[in-house]
Write a protein that holds these residues in place. Structure first.
Motif, PDB file in Angstrom:
ATOM      1  N   GLU A   1       0.831  -1.199   0.000  1.00 11.82           N
ATOM      2  CA  GLU A   1       0.000   0.000   0.000  1.00 11.82           C
ATOM      3  C   GLU A   1       0.866   1.250   0.000  1.00 11.82           C
ATOM      4  N   TYR A   2       0.411   2.261  -0.700  1.00  9.36           N
ATOM      5  CA  TYR A   2       1.148   3.519  -0.795  1.00  9.36           C
ATOM      6  C   TYR A   2       1.295   4.154   0.586  1.00  9.36           C
ATOM      7  N   ASP A   3       2.535   4.495   0.905  1.00 10.88           N
ATOM      8  CA  ASP A   3       2.865   5.168   2.164  1.00 10.88           C
ATOM      9  C   ASP A   3       3.622   6.437   1.797  1.00 10.88           C
ATOM     10  N   SER A   4       2.989   7.582   1.988  1.00  8.62           N
ATOM     11  CA  SER A   4       3.579   8.847   1.554  1.00  8.62           C
ATOM     12  C   SER A   4       4.976   9.060   2.117  1.00  8.62           C
TER      13      SER A   4
ATOM     14  N   GLN B   1      -4.340  10.586  -0.054  1.00  7.12           N
ATOM     15  CA  GLN B   1      -4.585   9.662  -1.161  1.00  7.12           C
ATOM     16  C   GLN B   1      -4.145   8.242  -0.794  1.00  7.12           C
ATOM     17  N   THR B   2      -4.722   7.315  -1.523  1.00 10.89           N
ATOM     18  CA  THR B   2      -4.423   5.896  -1.323  1.00 10.89           C
ATOM     19  C   THR B   2      -3.807   5.340  -2.592  1.00 10.89           C
ATOM     20  N   GLY B   3      -3.278   4.127  -2.514  1.00  7.13           N
ATOM     21  CA  GLY B   3      -2.707   3.544  -3.718  1.00  7.13           C
ATOM     22  C   GLY B   3      -1.826   2.356  -3.408  1.00  7.13           C
ATOM     23  N   PHE B   4      -1.066   1.949  -4.427  1.00  3.75           N
ATOM     24  CA  PHE B   4      -0.197   0.782  -4.303  1.00  3.75           C
ATOM     25  C   PHE B   4       1.110   1.033  -5.054  1.00  3.75           C
ATOM     26  N   VAL B   5       2.175   0.467  -4.514  1.00  7.03           N
ATOM     27  CA  VAL B   5       3.500   0.595  -5.112  1.00  7.03           C
ATOM     28  C   VAL B   5       4.027  -0.812  -5.401  1.00  7.03           C
ATOM     29  N   CYS B   6       4.630  -0.962  -6.562  1.00  3.97           N
ATOM     30  CA  CYS B   6       5.200  -2.245  -6.969  1.00  3.97           C
ATOM     31  C   CYS B   6       6.719  -2.144  -6.996  1.00  3.97           C
TER      32      CYS B   6
ATOM     33  N   SER C   1      10.429  -4.674  -7.544  1.00  4.07           N
ATOM     34  CA  SER C   1      11.004  -5.969  -7.920  1.00  4.07           C
ATOM     35  C   SER C   1      11.496  -6.667  -6.669  1.00  4.07           C
ATOM     36  N   LEU C   2      11.855  -7.921  -6.811  1.00  2.00           N
ATOM     37  CA  LEU C   2      12.340  -8.667  -5.662  1.00  2.00           C
ATOM     38  C   LEU C   2      13.675  -8.133  -5.155  1.00  2.00           C
ATOM     39  N   SER C   3      14.370  -7.337  -6.000  1.00  2.00           N
ATOM     40  CA  SER C   3      15.598  -6.676  -5.560  1.00  2.00           C
ATOM     41  C   SER C   3      15.323  -5.271  -5.032  1.00  2.00           C
ATOM     42  N   GLU C   4      14.028  -4.968  -4.805  1.00  2.00           N
ATOM     43  CA  GLU C   4      13.575  -3.708  -4.205  1.00  2.00           C
ATOM     44  C   GLU C   4      13.696  -2.512  -5.136  1.00  2.00           C
ATOM     45  N   ASP C   5      13.830  -2.731  -6.447  1.00  2.00           N
ATOM     46  CA  ASP C   5      13.790  -1.620  -7.398  1.00  2.00           C
ATOM     47  C   ASP C   5      12.347  -1.157  -7.563  1.00  2.00           C
ATOM     48  N   PHE C   6      12.149   0.163  -7.632  1.00  2.00           N
ATOM     49  CA  PHE C   6      10.824   0.711  -7.899  1.00  2.00           C
ATOM     50  C   PHE C   6      10.400   0.278  -9.300  1.00  2.00           C
ATOM     51  N   ALA C   7       9.211  -0.315  -9.410  1.00  2.00           N
ATOM     52  CA  ALA C   7       8.733  -0.812 -10.701  1.00  2.00           C
ATOM     53  C   ALA C   7       7.483  -0.084 -11.187  1.00  2.00           C
ATOM     54  N   GLY C   8       6.665   0.440 -10.269  1.00  2.86           N
ATOM     55  CA  GLY C   8       5.459   1.131 -10.703  1.00  2.86           C
ATOM     56  C   GLY C   8       4.586   1.536  -9.536  1.00  2.86           C
ATOM     57  N   CYS C   9       3.547   2.307  -9.835  1.00  2.00           N
ATOM     58  CA  CYS C   9       2.646   2.764  -8.775  1.00  2.00           C
ATOM     59  C   CYS C   9       1.300   3.164  -9.356  1.00  2.00           C
ATOM     60  N   ILE C  10       0.312   3.221  -8.474  1.00  2.00           N
ATOM     61  CA  ILE C  10      -0.983   3.814  -8.784  1.00  2.00           C
ATOM     62  C   ILE C  10      -1.464   4.498  -7.522  1.00  2.00           C
ATOM     63  N   THR C  11      -1.958   5.718  -7.653  1.00  2.00           N
ATOM     64  CA  THR C  11      -2.486   6.456  -6.501  1.00  2.00           C
ATOM     65  C   THR C  11      -3.784   7.142  -6.895  1.00  2.00           C
ATOM     66  N   ALA C  12      -4.626   7.411  -5.887  1.00  6.74           N
ATOM     67  CA  ALA C  12      -5.916   8.053  -6.140  1.00  6.74           C
ATOM     68  C   ALA C  12      -6.426   8.687  -4.851  1.00  6.74           C
ATOM     69  N   PHE C  13      -7.396   9.615  -4.994  1.00  7.76           N
ATOM     70  CA  PHE C  13      -7.992  10.236  -3.807  1.00  7.76           C
ATOM     71  C   PHE C  13      -9.412  10.665  -4.117  1.00  7.76           C
ATOM     72  N   SER C  14     -10.182  10.932  -3.062  1.00  7.86           N
ATOM     73  CA  SER C  14     -11.535  11.468  -3.218  1.00  7.86           C
ATOM     74  C   SER C  14     -11.429  12.961  -3.438  1.00  7.86           C
TER      75      SER C  14
END
Length: 295
Positions: free
Chosen positions: A151-154, A199-204, A206-219
């Motif tokens: 889960e996205y953590d600012s 806002q909420t969202g998710f962060v992806c 890799s298994l080596s902890e490289d940033f791979a992607g994200c999605i965020t959104a808010f009301s």
């Protein structure tokens, strides 16, 4: 004499089909492979499905044609058109992309298994047996084997997201630097305002902890509590074409359902042209100045 086509035997046959130096047969009595020159008679031994170097090349071409990972695809296409040492160089290049490599092995297994299944079905007809039902292994769940989602953590994720999206938005060589900076600043203002609103969202990663992607959104506001507005959807170039964006969208949809939201809206200026087909495929509809989905 008949024999059962087990997973173990299938794997052995695949390896033997790829071996262009030796001919193998199935020993029906022991359900194993032998080199063709070791067979004792023609009753208990069966030749393998035909598989040539041309078949192997065509399989690699088909895999690369359906591959959506730009960096890997470009390198592999160059290998396929190099004309020399294609199979060896293909193997060398694809190992630089572990996630693509894993999907290649599944694609190869499924493709060659299909050839084996056709061959085995023809034997079943000769034996007077019913054809078997064959199911291909799916690679849809592999994204969770190769990547972690959180889960996205600012406090933990904000700077990494800003860095990667800044690099992406300022990487369009067709736009003057001033315009690139303007586009980024407009997005950044909205993103930070949304972050303050929670806002909420998710962060992806890799298994080596490289940033791979994200999605965020808010009301957007109290008057639109049933609507979630996407503020970012991004996958780094290295990891595109592996199902990450689709999985992020799916996770956001489930998140919105839990929050009892009714709609997800993605403003048009947040949508890179490359992901429009994905949005339409996952259920978004092009509406006014963006993309809308009922959840």
């Amino acid at each position: 004499m008949t024999f059962a086509l087990t997973d173990e035997l299938t794997s052995s046959i695949i390896s033997a089909m790829e071996n262009q130096e030796c001919d193998f047969v199935v020993d029906a009595e022991h359900a194993c492979l032998l080199e063709a020159n070791q067979k004792a008679d023609d009753i208990n031994f069966y030749g393998l499905p035909e598989w040539t170097a041309a078949d192997g090349f065509a399989m690699r071409e088909a895999f690369v044609a359906r591959l959506n990972s730009p960096l890997a695809k470009d390198e592999l296409q160059r290998v396929l058109h190099s004309g020399r040492g294609v199979f060896r160089n293909f193997r060398t290049v694809i190992k630089n992309y572990p996630e693509v490599d894993k999907r290649w092995h599944i694609f190869k297994h499924n493709t060659m298994s299909a050839r084996i299944n056709e061959w085995y079905d023809s034997l079943c007809e000769i034996w007077g047996l019913e054809k078997l039902d064959h199911y291909s292994e799916s690679d849809e769940s592999l994204v969770h084997d190769d990547f972690s989602f959180s889960e996205y953590d600012s406090s933990a994720d904000l700077e990494q997201i800003l860095f990667n999206i800044s690099k992406h938005l300022k990487d369009d060589e067709d736009l003057p630097a001033e315009v690139q900076n303007l586009v980024y600043d407009l997005w950044l203002g909205r993103f930070k305002a949304a972050d303050l609103a929670g806002q909420t969202g998710f962060v992806c990663r890799s298994l080596s902890e490289d940033f791979a992607g994200c999605i965020t959104a808010f009301s957007f506001s109290d008057n639109q509590k049933k609507v979630m507005v996407i503020t970012s959807l991004f996958v780094t170039e290295q990891y595109r074409g592996l199902g990450i964006a689709e999985e992020l969208i799916s996770m956001m949809i489930n998140n919105c359902k839990k929050r009892e939201k009714q709609w997800i809206f993605m403003p048009k200026d947040f949508v890179p042209e490359i992901i429009e087909p994905l949005l339409l495929r996952t259920g978004f509809e092009k509406k006014l100045e963006g993309y809308l989905m009922a959840v």
